[in-house]
Design a protein around this motif. Structure first.
Motif, mmCIF file in Angstrom:
data_model
loop_
_atom_site.group_PDB
_atom_site.id
_atom_site.type_symbol
_atom_site.label_atom_id
_atom_site.label_comp_id
_atom_site.label_asym_id
_atom_site.label_seq_id
_atom_site.Cartn_x
_atom_site.Cartn_y
_atom_site.Cartn_z
ATOM 1 N N ILE A 66 0.850 -1.202 0.000
ATOM 2 C CA ILE A 66 0.000 0.000 0.000
ATOM 3 C C ILE A 66 0.881 1.245 0.000
ATOM 4 O O ILE A 66 0.649 2.184 -0.768
ATOM 5 C CB ILE A 66 -0.951 -0.006 1.207
ATOM 6 C CG1 ILE A 66 -1.946 -1.156 1.056
ATOM 7 C CG2 ILE A 66 -1.682 1.321 1.341
ATOM 8 C CD1 ILE A 66 -2.804 -1.398 2.249
ATOM 9 N N SER A 105 -9.473 -6.809 -1.850
ATOM 10 C CA SER A 105 -8.484 -5.792 -2.228
ATOM 11 C C SER A 105 -9.176 -4.560 -2.796
ATOM 12 O O SER A 105 -8.699 -3.440 -2.620
ATOM 13 C CB SER A 105 -7.478 -6.358 -3.231
ATOM 14 O OG SER A 105 -8.119 -6.760 -4.414
ATOM 15 N N GLU A 106 -10.313 -4.757 -3.451
ATOM 16 C CA GLU A 106 -11.033 -3.609 -4.014
ATOM 17 C C GLU A 106 -11.561 -2.684 -2.919
ATOM 18 O O GLU A 106 -11.637 -1.469 -3.118
ATOM 19 C CB GLU A 106 -12.163 -4.063 -4.939
ATOM 20 C CG GLU A 106 -13.235 -4.879 -4.277
ATOM 21 C CD GLU A 106 -14.192 -5.518 -5.267
ATOM 22 O OE1 GLU A 106 -15.384 -5.179 -5.220
ATOM 23 O OE2 GLU A 106 -13.733 -6.345 -6.062
ATOM 24 N N GLY A 109 -8.629 -0.629 -1.941
ATOM 25 C CA GLY A 109 -8.390 0.336 -3.009
ATOM 26 C C GLY A 109 -9.351 1.506 -2.948
ATOM 27 O O GLY A 109 -8.957 2.662 -3.111
ATOM 28 N N TYR A 131 -5.588 1.355 -10.318
ATOM 29 C CA TYR A 131 -6.529 0.577 -9.520
ATOM 30 C C TYR A 131 -7.833 0.272 -10.266
ATOM 31 O O TYR A 131 -8.329 -0.844 -10.247
ATOM 32 C CB TYR A 131 -6.824 1.304 -8.203
ATOM 33 C CG TYR A 131 -7.954 0.670 -7.455
ATOM 34 C CD1 TYR A 131 -7.782 -0.558 -6.826
ATOM 35 C CD2 TYR A 131 -9.209 1.260 -7.407
ATOM 36 C CE1 TYR A 131 -8.819 -1.175 -6.178
ATOM 37 C CE2 TYR A 131 -10.249 0.650 -6.759
ATOM 38 C CZ TYR A 131 -10.051 -0.568 -6.140
ATOM 39 O OH TYR A 131 -11.090 -1.174 -5.499
#
Length: 152
Positions: A66, A105-106, A109, A131
């Motif tokens: 990140i 993960s979205e 994001g 992304y």
């Protein structure tokens, strides 16, 4: 603690200080054998949730990924490093607060995008372009247009 100079594990703590965020302790130590001084930093290790990637793979949460993504998005922008570090810490706090064993993960994001939007618009677009995987220039244009409308 093993002395980095003589490898002996006979030392004493001279001073201890807790970090500002309270998540780590810095200890100044002195080896009882060779007399050299050294410092250690202790942090609490918390089991991290698994991150579910778009393709279904699961991997451990990696703070560095990140941080690297945000640094790349903010490259050559007037964004101070402490702002980036605070953003990564806010991601970590958010993950701790929701207390799930798995996180998409979205979702991470989206959280980062939300933070970047208020920090720096160009960095936001850079991060979004990777992304969100824009299909074409029109999709990118729509996203930029929406950002401009919200800032006006």
């Amino acid at each position: 603690m093993r002395c980095p100079f003589c490898s002996n594990d006979n030392d004493k703590v001279i001073d201890s200080r807790v970090s500002k965020d309270g998540k780590s302790t810095r200890r100044k130590r002195m080896c009882n054998v060779c007399g050299n001084r050294f410092s250690t930093v202790e942090t609490v290790v918390v089991l991290s949730p698994l991150i579910v990637k778009k393709d279904g793979r699961r991997e451990s949460f990696d703070r560095q990924k990140i941080l690297n993504g945000i640094i790349k998005a903010c490259e050559k922008r007037p964004v101070p490093y402490y702002g980036i570090e605070e953003m990564v810490q806010s991601v970590e706090r958010w993950i701790d607060e929701i207390n799930l064993k798995e996180i998409k993960s979205e979702d991470i994001g989206k959280f980062v995008l939300n933070k970047l939007k208020s920090l720096d618009a160009i960095s936001y677009i850079r991060f979004a372009s990777v992304y969100l995987s824009f299909k074409d220039i029109n999709e990118l244009y729509e996203n930029v247009s929406e950002l401009i409308r919200k800032q006006s």
